[in-house]
Design an enzyme around this catalytic site. Structure first.
Site, PDB file in Angstrom:
ATOM      1  N   SER A   1      -4.388   5.554   8.328  1.00  0.00           N
ATOM      2  CA  SER A   1      -4.436   5.492   7.094  1.00  0.00           C
ATOM      3  C   SER A   1      -5.955   6.243   6.900  1.00  0.00           C
ATOM      4  CB  SER A   1      -3.642   4.815   5.673  1.00  0.00           C
ATOM      5  OG  SER A   1      -4.057   5.053   4.492  1.00  0.00           O
TER       6      SER A   1
ATOM      7  N   TYR B   1      -3.172  -4.250   2.488  1.00  0.00           N
ATOM      8  CA  TYR B   1      -2.531  -3.149   3.017  1.00  0.00           C
ATOM      9  C   TYR B   1      -4.011  -2.123   3.717  1.00  0.00           C
ATOM     10  CZ  TYR B   1      -0.813   2.194   3.283  1.00  0.00           C
ATOM     11  OH  TYR B   1      -0.263   3.512   3.702  1.00  0.00           O
TER      12      TYR B   1
HETATM   13  N1  LIG Z   1       2.032   8.550   0.327  1.00  0.00           N
HETATM   14  C1  LIG Z   1       0.606   8.419   1.441  1.00  0.00           C
HETATM   15  O1  LIG Z   1       0.167   8.948   0.403  1.00  0.00           O
HETATM   16  C2  LIG Z   1       0.316   7.852   2.943  1.00  0.00           C
HETATM   17  C3  LIG Z   1      -0.780   7.574   2.916  1.00  0.00           C
HETATM   18  C4  LIG Z   1      -1.105   7.184   4.431  1.00  0.00           C
HETATM   19  C5  LIG Z   1       0.043   6.847   4.986  1.00  0.00           C
HETATM   20  N2  LIG Z   1       0.645   6.754   4.812  1.00  0.00           N
HETATM   21  C6  LIG Z   1       1.424   6.129   5.239  1.00  0.00           C
HETATM   22  O2  LIG Z   1       3.441   7.015   5.973  1.00  0.00           O
HETATM   23  C7  LIG Z   1       3.994   6.522   6.392  1.00  0.00           C
HETATM   24  C8  LIG Z   1       5.170   6.736   5.168  1.00  0.00           C
HETATM   25  O3  LIG Z   1       4.952   6.754   3.556  1.00  0.00           O
HETATM   26  P1  LIG Z   1       6.293   7.396   2.878  1.00  0.00           P
HETATM   27  O4  LIG Z   1       4.618   7.729   1.965  1.00  0.00           O
HETATM   28  O5  LIG Z   1       6.533   8.237   2.782  1.00  0.00           O
HETATM   29  O6  LIG Z   1       6.607   6.375   2.362  1.00  0.00           O
HETATM   30  P2  LIG Z   1       8.239   6.085   1.659  1.00  0.00           P
HETATM   31  O7  LIG Z   1       8.846   7.305   1.151  1.00  0.00           O
HETATM   32  O8  LIG Z   1       8.018   4.302   1.622  1.00  0.00           O
HETATM   33  O9  LIG Z   1       8.517   5.701   3.538  1.00  0.00           O
HETATM   34  C9  LIG Z   1       9.168   4.578   4.046  1.00  0.00           C
HETATM   35  C10 LIG Z   1      10.288   4.339   4.062  1.00  0.00           C
HETATM   36  O10 LIG Z   1      10.313   3.442   5.030  1.00  0.00           O
HETATM   37  C11 LIG Z   1      10.899   2.813   5.129  1.00  0.00           C
HETATM   38  N3  LIG Z   1      11.307   1.195   5.982  1.00  0.00           N
HETATM   39  C12 LIG Z   1      10.434  -0.424   4.794  1.00  0.00           C
HETATM   40  N4  LIG Z   1      10.873  -1.194   5.987  1.00  0.00           N
HETATM   41  C13 LIG Z   1      11.422  -0.822   7.050  1.00  0.00           C
HETATM   42  C14 LIG Z   1      11.362  -1.729   7.682  1.00  0.00           C
HETATM   43  N5  LIG Z   1      11.517  -2.993   7.806  1.00  0.00           N
HETATM   44  N6  LIG Z   1      12.710  -0.797   8.895  1.00  0.00           N
HETATM   45  C15 LIG Z   1      13.291   0.465   8.658  1.00  0.00           C
HETATM   46  N7  LIG Z   1      12.647   1.220   7.804  1.00  0.00           N
HETATM   47  C16 LIG Z   1      11.548   0.564   6.647  1.00  0.00           C
HETATM   48  C17 LIG Z   1      11.160   2.446   3.802  1.00  0.00           C
HETATM   49  O11 LIG Z   1      12.503   2.034   2.851  1.00  0.00           O
HETATM   50  P3  LIG Z   1      12.904   1.990   1.874  1.00  0.00           P
HETATM   51  O12 LIG Z   1      13.064   2.551   1.129  1.00  0.00           O
HETATM   52  O13 LIG Z   1      13.681   0.532   2.009  1.00  0.00           O
HETATM   53  O14 LIG Z   1      11.429   0.816   1.489  1.00  0.00           O
HETATM   54  C18 LIG Z   1      10.946   3.853   3.580  1.00  0.00           C
HETATM   55  O15 LIG Z   1      12.306   5.168   4.171  1.00  0.00           O
HETATM   56  C19 LIG Z   1       3.893   4.577   5.923  1.00  0.00           C
HETATM   57  O16 LIG Z   1       3.117   3.890   7.561  1.00  0.00           O
HETATM   58  C20 LIG Z   1       2.378   4.439   4.747  1.00  0.00           C
HETATM   59  O17 LIG Z   1       1.408   3.488   5.215  1.00  0.00           O
HETATM   60  C21 LIG Z   1       1.336   7.054   3.465  1.00  0.00           C
END
Ligand SMILES: NC(=O)c1ccc[n+]([C@@H]2O[C@H](COP(=O)([O-])OP(=O)(O)OC[C@H]3O[C@@H](n4cnc5c(N)ncnc54)[C@H](OP(=O)(O)O)[C@@H]3O)[C@@H](O)[C@H]2O)c1
Length: 277
Positions: free
Chosen positions: A157, A170
């Site tokens: 990130s 985070y």
């Molecule tokens: N969105 C942004 O702006 C952004 C920016 C930089 C980096 N990121 C990173 O990109 C990645 C994806 O983010 P996203 O925005 O797509 O988030 P998201 O929609 O919340 O996707 C994350 C997924 O991981 C699942 N998860 C959580 N805990 C888990 C576990 N113990 N085992 C298996 N799966 C699990 C979540 O399930 P639940 O629905 O049950 O929680 C969700 O389906 C993350 O690493 C995030 O930190 C995001």
């Protein structure tokens, strides 16, 4: 690589790619794209309720997708997922560590000062982002070490470069993911095979469920002061769209990046380049 191979670098036919957090916003976008490019997809998530909609988006390509309920914090669950993948597809070529996120209770604000953030919430964030990247890398990395080839792609990130306000755990956890990406790249190349590569992408700001409460007002949908500050600090003046990630993901998984390991690619509309002046 010759030019014929370069022209085919985006064809993943016959490759099997496991994506943790594959039912999430960014992971789901990546799964759909890679399925369309011919890959067998193993969509691993603890919450697979979003998977049917993704399979529908994949259309005919969904016949090459497996949805496997998996907890990235449970080695036994990860081993079961790997066994299922090997039974169904015979091998695993790439792992994308997409599970991650922040926790509202690990976020400072009017309700909670840094001094009051509960240890459980802090630990939750480190576990999910850092340990939840390391454990799948152990389980799938062992299979890659046995095969002598493979690719791991982590998701870091912007806050790994410089911490963002309010989200101490985070920020530190994602700095750990970037650091671990470099560590594992060196370890796999030196100890197992130079054909095992480990890289990361560092997305900028994508409006998703985990950050919506910080970036937009729940009642009005308008940008919060933080949301406005981010747009003001992003030279391209917008949030990212999930499909903005795809070019870098495909490149880092493909033979076009065969001599690239241990890097973290920012995908941020210029956020990390801008000093603010
Ligand atoms: N969105 C942004 O702006 C952004 C920016 C930089 C980096 N990121 C990173 O990109 C990645 C994806 O983010 P996203 O925005 O797509 O988030 P998201 O929609 O919340 O996707 C994350 C997924 O991981 C699942 N998860 C959580 N805990 C888990 C576990 N113990 N085992 C298996 N799966 C699990 C979540 O399930 P639940 O629905 O049950 O929680 C969700 O389906 C993350 O690493 C995030 O930190 C995001």
């Amino acid at each position: 690589m010759n030019l014929d191979q370069l022209a085919r670098a985006h064809d993943f036919t016959g490759q099997t790619i496991a994506v943790t957090g594959g039912a999430g916003v960014l992971g789901g976008e990546i799964c759909c794209a890679l399925a369309t490019l011919g890959a067998n997809i193993a969509l691993l998530d603890r919450n697979v309720s979003g998977a049917p909609a993704l399979l529908e988006r994949m259309g005919a390509h969904a016949s090459r997708a497996a949805v496997i309920e998996t907890d990235v914090l449970d080695p036994a669950s990860l081993s079961r997922a790997l066994d299922t993948i090997l039974q169904r597809f015979g091998a695993v070529d790439a792992l994308i560590n997409g599970a991650g996120g922040n926790h509202p209770k690990a976020t400072t604000g009017a309700q909670a000062s840094f001094f009051d953030l509960p240890p459980d919430a802090l630990r939750w964030v480190f576990d999910l982002n850092l340990i939840g990247t390391m454990l799948p890398s152990q389980v799938f990395g062992r299979a890659m070490a046995g095969a002598g080839t493979g690719t791991i792609l982590n998701i870091s990130s912007m806050n790994a470069y410089r911490p963002l306000t309010r989200i101490a755990a985070y920020s530190a956890a994602k700095a750990g993911v970037s650091n671990f990406t470099q560590w594992l790249a060196v370890h796999m190349a030196q100890e197992y095979s130079p054909r095992i590569r480990v890289n990361a992408i560092a997305p900028g700001f994508f409006l998703t469920d985990q950050n919506r409460f910080l970036l937009t007002d729940q009642a009005t949908g308008e940008l919060t002061a933080r949301g406005r500050a981010i747009i003001g600090h992003t030279p391209m003046a917008r949030f990212g769209q999930p499909d903005d990630l795809l070019g870098a993901v495909v490149w880092l998984l493909s033979p076009a990046s065969a001599f690239v390991t241990g890097i973290i690619v920012p995908i941020d509309g210029g956020f990390s380049a801008f000093s603010g002046v």
